[in-house]
Design a protein around this motif. Structure first.
Motif, short mmCIF file in Angstrom:
data_model
loop_
_atom_site.label_atom_id
_atom_site.label_comp_id
_atom_site.label_asym_id
_atom_site.label_seq_id
_atom_site.Cartn_x
_atom_site.Cartn_y
_atom_site.Cartn_z
N ALA A 104 -5.61 111.12 23.15
CA ALA A 104 -4.35 110.18 21.67
C ALA A 104 -4.94 108.53 22.42
N THR A 105 -4.85 107.93 21.04
CA THR A 105 -5.07 106.16 21.19
C THR A 105 -3.57 105.81 20.80
N PRO A 106 -3.46 104.79 21.37
CA PRO A 106 -2.46 103.46 20.81
C PRO A 106 -2.19 103.55 19.11
N ALA A 107 -3.84 103.58 18.78
CA ALA A 107 -3.93 103.88 17.30
C ALA A 107 -3.21 104.86 16.68
N ASP A 108 -4.04 106.05 17.37
CA ASP A 108 -3.39 107.15 16.29
C ASP A 108 -1.74 107.19 16.41
N ARG A 109 -1.03 106.36 17.88
CA ARG A 109 0.71 106.85 17.75
C ARG A 109 0.92 105.68 16.55
N ALA B 88 -3.14 97.29 18.79
CA ALA B 88 -3.06 98.79 17.85
C ALA B 88 -1.68 98.22 17.58
N SER B 89 -0.94 97.79 18.03
CA SER B 89 0.97 97.42 17.74
C SER B 89 1.11 96.48 16.02
N ALA B 90 -0.36 94.83 16.11
CA ALA B 90 -0.41 95.23 15.09
C ALA B 90 -0.73 95.02 13.99
#
Lengths: 442, 478
Positions: A104-109, B88-90
């Motif tokens: 899983a990626t940061p984007a998935d989370r 990704a946080s953005a």
């Protein structure tokens, strides 16, 4: 590496436990992601016993570890309680590892956070989504070899009004099981339903503990109640063979069974299989590592922990009374299984969370703590009004004693781990009495 | 490469990947502990780890990446990955991120240490613990336990603002415990406190504790507690020993003044705070006797350092002055949100953890009395000493503590031993009732402060002394 140890430390009993943990954690607060973390760690634990002395070391480089072990063994104090190494034994499996969760990626989370925040409908939100992959290998000089892995995905979030919080939590081997929108909507419903709570006097109340609150009960039982060392030394309430809990209670430790988020072996290489701790109210098992097993004249159950408490639970599973998923309920109760328990309560409390619980006496397992994230009065089978948080002082075994459990929810729900390699699956519980000792006034 | 170089590579990689700010810490920590039970050493543990953690700020979003591989390639990957995570946080973005200003600092700092705890022969350390626990066991403790712990931490910090700071922090301490097991309950006595005593000092701290000299006493007291009368229930005058007051400060002042809690950044798990920033400088936190200082410069205390994990220098400042709330524990970004001019209280428990607002040394300034004078001035009350349990609500208001031992106080003298003492209250009401405070300050170390999610373990210090409180509810039982 075990051959390197054999050659460098002839005659030693030695074991090597290697862990690789990759964790992605996306935390949000004030409805925005404010911490986003990926960590990749590898650690090697080498434990060696030679000439009556034992040392346990962690590091990354095998050669350095062996050199450190040699030096430490020369000066280490005598260890007369050394229990020996785990003999070769087969594992129940390789663990539950979901590849999609592992990658899983940061984007998935972030996508699940976004869904949670949107579903809260403008309420302020906070919490986290995490994915963890835990792989480990073990080998020792007796020939035991083990390898396995597991994944955990968890969402734990609150929605907040100006006067209340509502929470929803779910943990699973699979990230795909986490529906941010559904969980966010659930937290928001509970927050709105608990807004402007009223004060309630302390006293004994019948309670319905939601799975989120039951997870705390299981955590305390895992640390203090079924800890083999505490049982052997007379520090625990648990007496194997005794009917100490209500017949409605059946409790397993099941790290590697279906849905389990633990490794199929511990850091001593002992296989973990499904272990029955309580069978319909009767204490059937306690948790052991090799030292506590030797102390008690038992065998290790594969629950070694270096936390200093003795053997600890790995994945406690309190069995529900039936099967099948619950339906959502558009109200304070988390789901229809909770609602079914509430229906039979004449006057009592619906409890979302027990929080900041601490033990007053380990033997009686008297705990103090507070409610949190939603507390409601139940009257004539209906949730009638939100009430302010209460402090309790309560013996957990007494709350689960024979005759004290008035109902068990149909399905156990996965709850996030409080530490690596520890998870809970819990149904809701309806209990005859819980001792609330204080409120916001003191 | 030096360890500064690896951090520098990570920072440069983050900047190249789009970060407008980045910092990196390389940490190398060695840890040693030994645990004894009933005269036997059970296991010697030595841990050693090293790694790199890098923070990157892209736009107004943060990313953090940590890896235990200290190579040039890994450092570049870490910096780049931190920036990617920030992107990704953005996707769920919040407020603009600003920092309080900081001067680029190049410096080194080391804590005081007379005797390197990791260089003391293991056999000496084992003999100390085995001897003390053997004595306590022989004196009647069913379980006699002892432990020492030692940490040796080196940090190399680099930021895109020009910081380049290395620190060497050595911490150690230990303690002993005696447990008596009765038919229906257990009783425990500890020395020198419920977790032991710890500081940013060398082995001389453990030597000064003289654990063996207290072993028989605590065993005797643990057995005596089994047959002591229960602490009565009701409201009374309460005198707290310094060790218990240290934990009271930790839980009901230290955590409450953490700015990230006040801003809601820890709301989900650790909780928030009852404090409202609009009342800073005006809110009455306690009686006029209450003066609380945030002081990471205190030599030898467990929450001491030269610079925090954002490169801010250790600075002493007020938290409560004459009973009025005056200061917070902050980081550079939280302080900027709050419009405050300082940070300086951000730390992580390792290279793999994101730095966050943590207590340093948060403790009392001394009062005018001694404990003996406080007892002599008390007609009817209870003295409680040595923590046994602690619990406080998510706003840091409603607390309940248990202590190992209580004593009746009658007409200015100590009376009977009391079993299972507890007290409960609401923070500002409790602190407002403090009417006597001792001058006998000791900086107690707390080596296991939990905060964050997943929890990080912080090391904090709490200068505290015995004090007296009026109209406190005691004797809460299950």
């Amino acid at each position: 590496m075990i051959e390197q140890v054999r050659n460098a430390l002839p005659g030693a009993e030695a074991e090597i436990f290697t862990e690789r943990v990759a964790r992605g954690l996306t935390r949000f607060a004030n409805s925005a992601i404010h911490q986003n973390i990926t960590t990749e760690t590898t650690s090697v634990r080498l434990r060696v016993h030679r000439d009556g002395r034992t040392v346990a070391l962690t590091g990354r480089d095998p050669e350095t570890l062996i050199a450190r072990a040699r030096a430490a063994l020369e000066a280490a104090p005598a260890d007369r309680a050394w229990p020996g190494l785990t003999a070769p034994a087969a594992l129940p499996g390789e663990g539950n590892l979901d590849e999609e969760t592992a990658t899983a990626t940061p984007a998935d989370r972030a996508a699940r956070v976004r869904d949670f925040v949107r579903a809260a409908g403008g309420l302020e939100t906070a919490g986290y989504v995490s994915t963890t992959v835990h792989r480990a290998t073990y080998e020792n000089t007796l020939g035991q070899v083990a390898a396995g892995g597991t994944t955990e995905a968890a969402l734990d979030g609150i929605a907040r009004t100006g006067t209340s919080d509502g929470v929803s939590r779910l943990a699973s081997v699979r990230l795909a099981d986490l529906d941010g929108a559904r969980l966010g909507a659930r937290a928001a419903v509970k927050a709105r339903a608990s807004a402007h709570p009223e004060a309630l006097p302390p006293g004994r109340y019948e309670v319905v503990l939601e799975p989120t609150a039951v997870a705390d009960v299981l955590n305390c039982l895992a640390i203090f109640g079924f800890n083999g060392r505490m049982v052997a030394e007379g520090m625990s309430f648990a007496t194997p063979g005794a009917d100490q809990l209500d017949p409605a209670i059946t409790l397993l430790d099941d790290p590697a069974g279906p849905g389990g988020i633990g490794l199929p072996f511990d850091a001593e290489g002992t296989p973990r299989d499904t272990l029955t701790l309580v069978d319909r109210g009767t204490i059937r098992g306690v948790l052991h590592d090799r030292r506590t097993a030797a102390l008690a004249g038992a065998v290790s159950t594969g629950h070694y922990s270096d936390a200093g408490f003795g053997a600890l639970g790995s994945c406690l599973h309190l069995l529900g009374s039936g099967a099948g998923p619950a339906d959502e309920v558009d109200g304070p109760e988390a789901d229809s299984h909770v609602s079914a328990l509430v229906r039979d309560v004449e006057r009592g409390l619906l409890v979302t969370d027990n929080w900041y619980t601490r033990v007053l006496d380990p033997k009686t397992l008297v705990m103090t703590g507070l409610t949190r994230n939603g507390l409601w009065l139940i009257e004539d089978g209906q949730v009638t009004r939100p009430v302010q948080n209460l402090r309790f002082t309560q013996s957990y075994p007494r709350a689960l004693a024979p005759g004290a459990v008035l109902g068990v929810g149909a399905t156990a729900v996965g709850q996030p781990a409080t530490r690596l390699d520890l998870g809970f699956r819990a149904p809701a519980l309806r209990l005859a009495s819980w001792n609330y000792t204080g409120n916001a006034a003191g | 490469m030096s360890d500064f170089d690896e951090a520098q590579v990570a920072v440069e990689a983050a900047l190249a990947a789009g970060a407008r700010y980045a910092d990196a810490r390389v940490m190398h920590r060695r840890y040693e502990s030994m645990h004894a039970r009933n005269g036997e050493i059970q296991e010697l543990t030595q841990r050693e780890d090293a790694g790199l953690g890098v923070r990157a700020l892209v736009g107004d979003s943060w990313g953090f990446y940590a890896i235990s591989d200290l190579t040039d390639i890994a450092a570049r990957k870490a910096g780049r990955s931190a920036a990617e995570i920030a992107e990704a946080s953005a996707t769920v973005a919040g407020r603009p991120v600003e920092f309080t200003p900081a001067a680029a600092t190049i410096d080194s700092w080391a804590s005081g240490c007379e005797i390197d705890p990791l260089a003391v022969p293991l056999s000496d350390k084992g003999d100390l613990l085995a001897g003390a626990t053997k004595t306590a066991h022989a004196a009647g403790a069913d379980l006699a336990e002892g432990v020492y712990q030692a940490w040796d931490t080196r940090k190399w910090f680099v930021s895109s603002e020009g910081h380049r700071i290395d620190q060497h922090i050595r911490e150690c301490g230990g303690g002993i415990w005696a447990t008596a097991i009765g038919d229906g309950e257990t009783q425990r006595r500890s020395y020198p406190s419920h977790r032991g005593q710890y500081g940013t000092r060398g082995w001389e701290l453990v030597t000064e504790l003289d654990l063996a000299a207290h072993a028989e006493r605590i065993a005797d007291e643990s057995r005596a507690l089994l047959s002591a009368p229960l602490c009565p229930a009701g409201e009374t005058t309460l005198i707290l020993g310094g060790e218990q007051l240290a934990l009271q400060i930790h839980e009901s002042i230290g955590h409450a003044i953490e700015l990230d809690r006040i801003l809601g950044w820890e709301a989900a798990f650790a909780g928030t705070s009852w404090l409202d920033l609009t009342e800073l400088g005006a809110l009455r936190y306690g009686s006029d006797l209450l003066n609380v200082v945030i002081d990471p410069t205190l030599p030898g205390a467990l929450g001491s350092f030269g610079y925090d994990d954002e490169g801010s220098p250790a600075v002493r400042r007020d938290a409560v002055r004459n009973g009025i709330w005056t200061g917070v524990l902050a980081g550079r970004d939280s302080a900027a949100v709050a419009g405050l001019p300082y940070g300086g209280s951000v730390r992580a428990d390792g290279w793999q953890s994101l730095p966050m607002v943590r207590m340093t040394n948060v403790g009392l300034e001394p009062g005018p009395h001694t404990l003996d004078e406080i007892i002599e001035a008390t007609d009817d009350g209870i003295l409680m000493e040595t923590n046994r349990s602690w619990s406080i609500d998510d706003k840091r208001l409603n607390f309940q503590f248990g202590t190992e031992v209580g004593y009746e106080v009658k007409r200015g003298r100590l009376g009977r031993l009391l079993r299972n003492p507890t007290y409960t209250g609401i923070g500002p009401v409790f602190w407002g009732s403090m009417d006597m405070l001792s001058s006998e300050i000791v900086a107690y170390g707390t080596p296991n402060c939990g905060k964050g999610q997943p929890a990080q373990i912080g090391h904090t210090g709490h200068p505290a002394a015995p004090a007296r409180f009026q109209n406190v509810r005691v004797g809460v039982r299950g």
